[in-house]
Enzyme design. Structure first.
Site, PDB file in Angstrom:
ATOM      1  N   CYS A 156     -47.775  -6.555  38.172  1.00  0.00           N
ATOM      2  CA  CYS A 156     -48.252  -6.219  39.516  1.00  0.00           C
ATOM      3  C   CYS A 156     -48.087  -4.746  39.876  1.00  0.00           C
ATOM      4  CB  CYS A 156     -47.546  -7.085  40.553  1.00  0.00           C
ATOM      5  SG  CYS A 156     -45.803  -6.672  40.736  1.00  0.00           S
ATOM      6  N   ASP A 210     -25.241 -10.103  -3.946  1.00  0.00           N
ATOM      7  CA  ASP A 210     -26.195  -9.344  -3.149  1.00  0.00           C
ATOM      8  C   ASP A 210     -25.641  -7.955  -2.888  1.00  0.00           C
ATOM      9  OD1 ASP A 210     -28.495  -8.880  -1.853  1.00  0.00           O
ATOM     10  OD2 ASP A 210     -28.027 -10.056  -0.074  1.00  0.00           O
ATOM     11  N   CYS A 258     -45.840 -11.506  42.806  1.00  0.00           N
ATOM     12  CA  CYS A 258     -46.183 -11.024  41.462  1.00  0.00           C
ATOM     13  C   CYS A 258     -46.833 -12.148  40.652  1.00  0.00           C
ATOM     14  CB  CYS A 258     -44.921 -10.528  40.773  1.00  0.00           C
ATOM     15  SG  CYS A 258     -45.174 -10.086  39.059  1.00  0.00           S
ATOM     16  N   CYS A 276     -43.702  -2.813  37.201  1.00  0.00           N
ATOM     17  CA  CYS A 276     -43.974  -4.154  36.679  1.00  0.00           C
ATOM     18  C   CYS A 276     -45.300  -4.164  35.921  1.00  0.00           C
ATOM     19  CB  CYS A 276     -44.026  -5.159  37.825  1.00  0.00           C
ATOM     20  SG  CYS A 276     -44.530  -6.800  37.272  1.00  0.00           S
ATOM     21  N   GLU A 335     -24.381 -18.731 -12.479  1.00  0.00           N
ATOM     22  CA  GLU A 335     -23.408 -17.910 -11.742  1.00  0.00           C
ATOM     23  C   GLU A 335     -24.010 -17.404 -10.440  1.00  0.00           C
ATOM     24  OE1 GLU A 335     -23.102 -15.570 -15.227  1.00  0.00           O
ATOM     25  OE2 GLU A 335     -24.227 -13.894 -14.396  1.00  0.00           O
ATOM     26  N   CYS A 355     -38.709  -7.153  38.768  1.00  0.00           N
ATOM     27  CA  CYS A 355     -39.766  -6.947  39.745  1.00  0.00           C
ATOM     28  C   CYS A 355     -39.431  -7.843  40.928  1.00  0.00           C
ATOM     29  CB  CYS A 355     -41.119  -7.331  39.137  1.00  0.00           C
ATOM     30  SG  CYS A 355     -42.403  -7.598  40.373  1.00  0.00           S
ATOM     31  N   ASP A 357       0.841  -1.197   0.000  1.00  0.00           N
ATOM     32  CA  ASP A 357       0.000   0.000   0.000  1.00  0.00           C
ATOM     33  C   ASP A 357       0.875   1.244   0.000  1.00  0.00           C
ATOM     34  OD1 ASP A 357      -2.078  -1.687   0.092  1.00  0.00           O
ATOM     35  OD2 ASP A 357      -2.780  -1.140   2.111  1.00  0.00           O
ATOM     36  N   LYS A 374     -33.136 -18.903  -5.385  1.00  0.00           N
ATOM     37  CA  LYS A 374     -32.850 -18.237  -4.114  1.00  0.00           C
ATOM     38  C   LYS A 374     -32.365 -19.219  -3.065  1.00  0.00           C
ATOM     39  CE  LYS A 374     -34.526 -13.957  -4.276  1.00  0.00           C
ATOM     40  NZ  LYS A 374     -34.067 -12.746  -3.858  1.00  0.00           N
ATOM     41  N   ARG A 432     -30.047   1.444 -10.657  1.00  0.00           N
ATOM     42  CA  ARG A 432     -31.186   0.823 -11.319  1.00  0.00           C
ATOM     43  C   ARG A 432     -32.420   1.718 -11.304  1.00  0.00           C
ATOM     44  NH1 ARG A 432     -33.234  -5.135  -9.747  1.00  0.00           N
ATOM     45  NH2 ARG A 432     -35.407  -4.972 -10.367  1.00  0.00           N
ATOM     46  N   LEU A 447     -35.667 -10.433 -11.821  1.00  0.00           N
ATOM     47  CA  LEU A 447     -35.525 -11.832 -12.219  1.00  0.00           C
ATOM     48  C   LEU A 447     -36.662 -12.603 -11.585  1.00  0.00           C
ATOM     49  CD1 LEU A 447     -31.709 -12.431 -11.643  1.00  0.00           C
ATOM     50  CD2 LEU A 447     -32.890 -12.449 -13.833  1.00  0.00           C
ATOM     51  N   LYS A 476     -25.596 -15.129  -7.583  1.00  0.00           N
ATOM     52  CA  LYS A 476     -26.394 -13.908  -7.571  1.00  0.00           C
ATOM     53  C   LYS A 476     -25.827 -13.016  -6.482  1.00  0.00           C
ATOM     54  CE  LYS A 476     -31.191 -12.336  -7.636  1.00  0.00           C
ATOM     55  NZ  LYS A 476     -31.235 -11.370  -6.548  1.00  0.00           N
ATOM     56  N   TYR A 521     -21.716  -8.664 -14.873  1.00  0.00           N
ATOM     57  CA  TYR A 521     -22.149  -9.989 -15.315  1.00  0.00           C
ATOM     58  C   TYR A 521     -23.098  -9.957 -16.499  1.00  0.00           C
ATOM     59  CZ  TYR A 521     -25.667  -8.352 -12.040  1.00  0.00           C
ATOM     60  OH  TYR A 521     -26.570  -7.589 -11.378  1.00  0.00           O
ATOM     61  N   TYR A 539       2.229   1.899  -3.405  1.00  0.00           N
ATOM     62  CA  TYR A 539       1.129   2.360  -4.247  1.00  0.00           C
ATOM     63  C   TYR A 539       0.848   3.841  -3.971  1.00  0.00           C
ATOM     64  CZ  TYR A 539      -3.486   2.713  -6.353  1.00  0.00           C
ATOM     65  OH  TYR A 539      -4.561   3.109  -7.114  1.00  0.00           O
ATOM     66  N   ASP A 540       0.773   4.183  -2.695  1.00  0.00           N
ATOM     67  CA  ASP A 540       0.500   5.577  -2.340  1.00  0.00           C
ATOM     68  C   ASP A 540       1.573   6.509  -2.885  1.00  0.00           C
ATOM     69  OD1 ASP A 540      -1.766   4.848  -1.076  1.00  0.00           O
ATOM     70  OD2 ASP A 540      -0.931   4.897   0.954  1.00  0.00           O
TER      71      ASP A 540
HETATM   72  P1  AMP Z   1     -34.317  -9.162  -7.892  1.00  0.00           P
HETATM   73  O1  AMP Z   1     -33.969  -7.723  -7.645  1.00  0.00           O
HETATM   74  O2  AMP Z   1     -34.363  -9.999  -6.657  1.00  0.00           O
HETATM   75  O3  AMP Z   1     -35.497  -9.316  -8.794  1.00  0.00           O
HETATM   76  O4  AMP Z   1     -33.093  -9.784  -8.681  1.00  0.00           O
HETATM   77  C1  AMP Z   1     -32.645  -9.208  -9.878  1.00  0.00           C
HETATM   78  C2  AMP Z   1     -31.339  -8.561  -9.614  1.00  0.00           C
HETATM   79  O5  AMP Z   1     -30.353  -9.493  -9.260  1.00  0.00           O
HETATM   80  C3  AMP Z   1     -30.776  -7.934 -10.821  1.00  0.00           C
HETATM   81  O6  AMP Z   1     -31.351  -6.673 -11.049  1.00  0.00           O
HETATM   82  C4  AMP Z   1     -29.332  -7.792 -10.459  1.00  0.00           C
HETATM   83  O7  AMP Z   1     -29.124  -6.570  -9.806  1.00  0.00           O
HETATM   84  C5  AMP Z   1     -29.098  -8.865  -9.413  1.00  0.00           C
HETATM   85  N1  AMP Z   1     -28.043  -9.832  -9.775  1.00  0.00           N
HETATM   86  C6  AMP Z   1     -27.068 -10.220  -8.931  1.00  0.00           C
HETATM   87  N2  AMP Z   1     -26.228 -11.096  -9.500  1.00  0.00           N
HETATM   88  C7  AMP Z   1     -26.672 -11.284 -10.764  1.00  0.00           C
HETATM   89  C8  AMP Z   1     -26.221 -12.071 -11.854  1.00  0.00           C
HETATM   90  N3  AMP Z   1     -25.144 -12.868 -11.749  1.00  0.00           N
HETATM   91  N4  AMP Z   1     -26.918 -12.006 -13.001  1.00  0.00           N
HETATM   92  C9  AMP Z   1     -28.024 -11.229 -13.099  1.00  0.00           C
HETATM   93  N5  AMP Z   1     -28.499 -10.463 -12.115  1.00  0.00           N
HETATM   94  C10 AMP Z   1     -27.843 -10.477 -10.943  1.00  0.00           C
HETATM   95 ZN    ZN Z   2     -44.452  -7.886  39.273  1.00  0.00          ZN
END
Ligand code: AMP
Ligand code: ZN
Length: 699
Positions: free
Chosen positions: A441, A138, A461, A438, A134, A456, A54, A344, A157, A104, A136, A247, A57-58
């Protein structure tokens, strides 16, 4: 992506720069620095394999900044110094996506997958379909537009059609290339979609630092990622260490405006390869192209196990038809593409609204606040009330009525509130006023200095009496079959029971008349109560509800006794001298057995025929095969429950520990054992056993 040869050259270049080996003009130097920094950003953020410290890099970053400050003409839009814009963004402009960002469709099991497969085959009139599967991710979705190899726009979005322009903040993410060589692939304009996330380790570290600095910690990485993306100050956004995983290509045109999707770009996997080649972080190493739906299901199952150890939060998998021509044949609904489906995982967390707080009076008088929340489904159960533990918990987490709360339930663990989503507050939230009296009581509540619970102290009680009786008949105490909570409360309300001894003189004739009771159920209850008279005395001791005395202490104590009444002759010192009994516990036992009312109760029980003497059979430990050995169980057990496991250890003279330490002799690891197992593996003296190994030890 950088080829091996390019990487080698860039490594050499970096070395020369760091050691100031070359005499270059400012312009040449700036060029070299830009190249090197972009390369190291890629190593760090895309590969997660940094090559330089680091500090180094800095240094090179500062050097570039200095040259640019001296020669403003050398600043180019793709310079890494331009990632963080200086100005605060006032308001995010609304921008239309090139192609709508849809949701989705969700699936949860193999049947759903088979349905999906069948429909896809109908739409495409094909009988063999390749699927790309692949993780999903979060996080927060993002759409990037590149034109002529330059990043020109980044958007959230939003409602799917229109999002917010967050270009400045996106530029602060080093995993998003400011320039990308799409032209190499004949692409002039492209929209790339992905997810902005915070890696689990980064998130944990960030929270640890905030905690140490006395700042509020973040609740979960998804909310933190989407919140950070929309911060008005790009510098602050940059400090959050967000990353972007890409993706999907939703739009791609060549210089003449020809659509390249399903033409030159032939499959989803192909587009991922191009993104990877252009330096983006992609799921290329996690995904799999499956040739049939069974394979998809198997791959998902392996991931469900693997995801705990994956450094990015995932909430499922996404299954996509791999061929782009086939995707086009499937088309879209207004809500989702028909060529993709989310699978899911069972959720660990859910959000709900805290509607009210109720206060429960425990059998020892401790007041527990319980949150009433809007019912929410989580990991197979519906949750509508959750313990808030005590007043400090509420203050620490700053929980208010009407707050949006995050509820977590992992495995068999009791659900708990992780925290509130303060960003969703509307001003209608109300502070939670902990009662001073309480709720049962009306007695003023007290709080001993060294304890967390308000309590209490009224011996009469009604709420406490109720809880005491419920505890007395429960599984861990007198274990009276068919005598549940609801029946106890009903009998108390009817005046049949005031104290524990009343259990042994129930008016069966009147009960027989009650709605819901018949000859057989009364007979069963009677029999359960009869049987309870002959229990081992640790059950009675536990059932008495003495503060700080649970199952383990009760067993420790009664092992030394002839009769439970012996305890009235024990001095405080005698009690402290018993192994496993500390001063606090001793004090509370001492007080209990020096209270006349309690002694009277025990005599009354004895008169009803309840066993208060240690029977010879109870004095012997069943077996002492495990004497002096310590045990811990982890993971999901197949052959016995946790309670049974505990019983087995104790019956055989062993001892259970609650955590992994050098004092532990044996760890019994069930399926999907996690952190305890990995910790135990690092301590050579701990033996790791399967359930079968353990059963062999005691058989
Ligand atoms: P949902 O919001 O639960 O309907 O799920 C759809 C969202 O999943 C998409 O709008 C993406 O933001 C998200 N997502 C996460 N990973 C992926 C992936 N590998 N391919 C497509 N969508 C993904
Ligand atoms: Zn009490």
């Amino acid at each position: 992506m950088y080829s091996k040869e390019q990487q080698h050259q860039l490594n050499l270049l970096t070395e020369k720069i760091i050691q100031h080996k070359e005499s270059l003009s400012d312009k040449e130097k700036a060029e070299a620095l830009k190249k090197a920094i972009n390369y190291h950003d890629w190593r760090y953020y895309v590969l997660s394999e940094p090559l330089i410290t680091d500090f180094d890099y800095d240094q090179i970053f500062k050097e570039l900044k200095k040259i640019e400050a001296d020669n403003p003409k050398l600043v180019t839009p793709d310079s890494p110094t331009q990632r963080v814009a200086r100005a605060l963004t006032s308001d995010f402009e609304q921008v239309s996506h090139l192609v709508s960002m849809l949701s989705l469709e969700n699936s949860y099991n193999a049947d759903d997958l088979n349905d999906f497969d069948r429909k896809v085959k109908e739409f495409t009139s094909e009988d063999k379909i390749d699927y790309c599967v692949e993780p999903k991710f979060d996080g927060a979705s993002i759409a990037l537009v590149y034109e002529d190899d330059m990043l020109v726009r980044a958007a959230t979005r939003g409602d799917g059609a229109v999002g917010e322009d967050i270009t400045n903040n996106a530029k602060a993410l080093a995993s998003i290339p400011l320039t990308a060589a799409f032209s190499k692939h004949g692409i002039y304009k492209i929209e790339v979609r992905g997810e902005v996330i915070i890696r689990k380790d980064v998130f944990e570290k960030m929270n640890a630092e905030r905690k140490a600095a006395g700042e509020k910690t973040f609740q979960n990485s998804r909310n933190t990622a989407s919140g950070s993306l929309r911060l008005k100050d790009p510098n602050e956004a940059a400090s959050r260490k967000l990353e972007a995983v890409l993706y999907h290509v939703s739009f791609a045109e060549d210089k003449n405006g020809n659509n390249l999707l399903a033409g030159k770009l032939h499959s989803h996997f192909h587009t991922i390869e191009i993104l990877y080649d252009c330096g983006f972080k992609t799921p290329i190493h996690e995904l799999k192209v499956c040739h049939n739906i069974d394979d998809v299901h198997t791959f998902i199952q392996t991931w469900e196990k693997k995801r705990v150890g994956f450094n990015i939060e995932t909430d499922g998998m996404v299954i996509k038809v791999n061929g782009l021509k086939e995707q086009q044949k499937c088309g879209y609904t207004s809500h989702h593409p028909r060529w993709a489906m989310a699978f899911k995982f069972q959720a660990k967390q859910a959000q709900s609204k805290l509607v009210d707080v109720e206060y429960q009076v425990g059998r020892t008088g401790a007041i527990t606040p319980v949150a009433k929340i809007q019912p929410v489904a989580l990991a197979g159960v519906t949750i509508s009330s959750i313990s808030l533990h005590n007043a400090d918990f509420i203050t620490e987490k700053d929980i208010r009525i009407n707050d949006t709360v995050i509820v977590e339930r992992a495995g068999e663990v009791i659900p708990y509130i992780v925290g509130v989503v303060a960003d969703l507050r509307t001003g209608k939230e109300k502070k939670i006023d902990f009662p001073t009296q309480c709720p049962s009581c009306g007695e003023d509540l007290v709080k001993p200095e060294d304890e967390v619970a308000w309590r209490c102290d009224n011996a009469d009680c009604p709420a406490q009496a109720e809880e005491r009786v419920i505890h007395f008949v429960s599984k861990d105490a007198m274990d009276i079959d068919g005598f549940g909570r609801a029946i106890v409360i009903d009998f108390i309300q009817r005046g049949y029971i005031k104290t524990m001894e009343d259990i042994y003189r129930l008016p069966y004739n009147s009960i027989l008349e009650l709605e819901g009771w018949g000859g057989k159920s009364v007979e069963n209850l009677k029999q359960g109560i009869e049987e309870s008279k002959d229990r081992a005395i640790w059950r009675l001791l536990n059932g008495l509800g003495i503060r700080h005395v649970g199952v383990t202490t009760s067993k420790d104590l009664t092992a030394h006794l002839k009769s439970i009444l012996d305890l009235k002759d024990y001095s405080l010192e005698d009690l402290i001298n018993i192994e496993g009994i500390g001063p606090k516990v001793a004090q509370s036992i001492f007080e209990f057995f020096n209270n006349e009312g309690n002694i009277r109760l025990l005599h009354a029980l004895e008169e009803f025929g309840v066993n208060i003497n240690n029977r010879p059979a109870d004095l012997r430990a069943k077996n002492n095969k495990l004497e002096g050995k310590t045990f811990l169980f982890t993971g999901s057990l197949q052959q016995f429950t946790r309670d049974q496991a505990k019983e087995l250890v104790e019956q055989n003279g062993g001892k259970l520990l609650s955590g992994v330490s050098a004092n532990l002799n044996y760890l019994i690891a069930g399926e999907e054992a996690g952190s305890k197992l990995s910790k135990a593996k690092k301590i050579p003296s701990i033996q790791i056993l399967t359930e079968d190994d353990f059963l062999k030890m005691i058989s």
